[in-house]
Design an enzyme around this catalytic site. Sequence first.
Site, PDB file in Angstrom:
ATOM      1  N   HIS A  81       0.820  -1.204   0.000  1.00 33.30           N
ATOM      2  CA  HIS A  81       0.000   0.000   0.000  1.00 33.30           C
ATOM      3  C   HIS A  81       0.854   1.254   0.000  1.00 33.30           C
ATOM      4  O   HIS A  81       2.033   1.211   0.313  1.00 33.30           O
ATOM      5  CB  HIS A  81      -0.984   0.044   1.181  1.00 33.30           C
ATOM      6  CG  HIS A  81      -0.340   0.029   2.539  1.00 33.30           C
ATOM      7  ND1 HIS A  81      -0.038  -1.133   3.220  1.00 33.30           N
ATOM      8  CD2 HIS A  81       0.051   1.041   3.356  1.00 33.30           C
ATOM      9  CE1 HIS A  81       0.505  -0.832   4.394  1.00 33.30           C
ATOM     10  NE2 HIS A  81       0.581   0.480   4.492  1.00 33.30           N
ATOM     11  N   GLU A  93       7.707   1.056   5.002  1.00 32.06           N
ATOM     12  CA  GLU A  93       7.201  -0.001   5.876  1.00 32.06           C
ATOM     13  C   GLU A  93       7.422  -1.318   5.140  1.00 32.06           C
ATOM     14  O   GLU A  93       7.201  -1.394   3.926  1.00 32.06           O
ATOM     15  CB  GLU A  93       5.691   0.228   6.107  1.00 32.06           C
ATOM     16  CG  GLU A  93       5.017  -0.821   6.969  1.00 32.06           C
ATOM     17  CD  GLU A  93       3.511  -0.527   7.160  1.00 32.06           C
ATOM     18  OE1 GLU A  93       2.915   0.171   6.323  1.00 32.06           O
ATOM     19  OE2 GLU A  93       2.950  -1.024   8.156  1.00 32.06           O
ATOM     20  N   HIS A  97       3.914   7.117   3.819  1.00 32.25           N
ATOM     21  CA  HIS A  97       4.860   6.014   3.646  1.00 32.25           C
ATOM     22  C   HIS A  97       4.404   5.079   2.534  1.00 32.25           C
ATOM     23  O   HIS A  97       3.260   5.158   2.089  1.00 32.25           O
ATOM     24  CB  HIS A  97       5.071   5.224   4.953  1.00 32.25           C
ATOM     25  CG  HIS A  97       3.867   4.502   5.477  1.00 32.25           C
ATOM     26  ND1 HIS A  97       2.981   5.054   6.376  1.00 32.25           N
ATOM     27  CD2 HIS A  97       3.395   3.248   5.241  1.00 32.25           C
ATOM     28  CE1 HIS A  97       2.038   4.185   6.670  1.00 32.25           C
ATOM     29  NE2 HIS A  97       2.248   3.068   5.995  1.00 32.25           N
TER      30      HIS A  97
HETATM   31 CO    CO Z   1       1.207   1.242   6.300  1.00 28.10          CO
END
Ligand code: CO
Length: 134
Positions: A7, A130, A79
């Site tokens: 994502h 991440e 992020h």
């Molecule tokens: Co995330």
Amino acid sequence: MIGRLNHVAIAVPDLAAASKLYRDTLGAKVSAPVDQPDHGVITVFIKLPNTKIELLHPLGANSPIANFLAKNPAGGIHHVCYEVKDIYAARDKLKTDGLRVLGDGEPKIGAHGKPVLFLHPKDFNGVLVEIEQA
Ligand code: CO
């Protein structure tokens, strides 16, 4: 090591307005808002054919994205999340190569119920990364 883009997370000042934009204008599948008290955010998940967008809005007084929104009042990309098969192997390789893993270096359960780690933006061209075991 790196797998799919899981994502892209976007911090937004107005969750309802951003949800409406993606749902009504862009025609995406948009979830209801979900409080994530462990992470200090409210999330809205948007499913795209090849990945997800995660809208983030602060929850509570000590939200980790409050500063980000103070600096970026219109919102912004917060992020990106890449999938890895084995988060411990990925962490060890990153550390061996001199990259900084944030926090205590132990994976935490992220907003999708899977183990995640965050990597220092200064090691990734200014982008908070991440990694998620998926
Ligand atoms: Co995330």
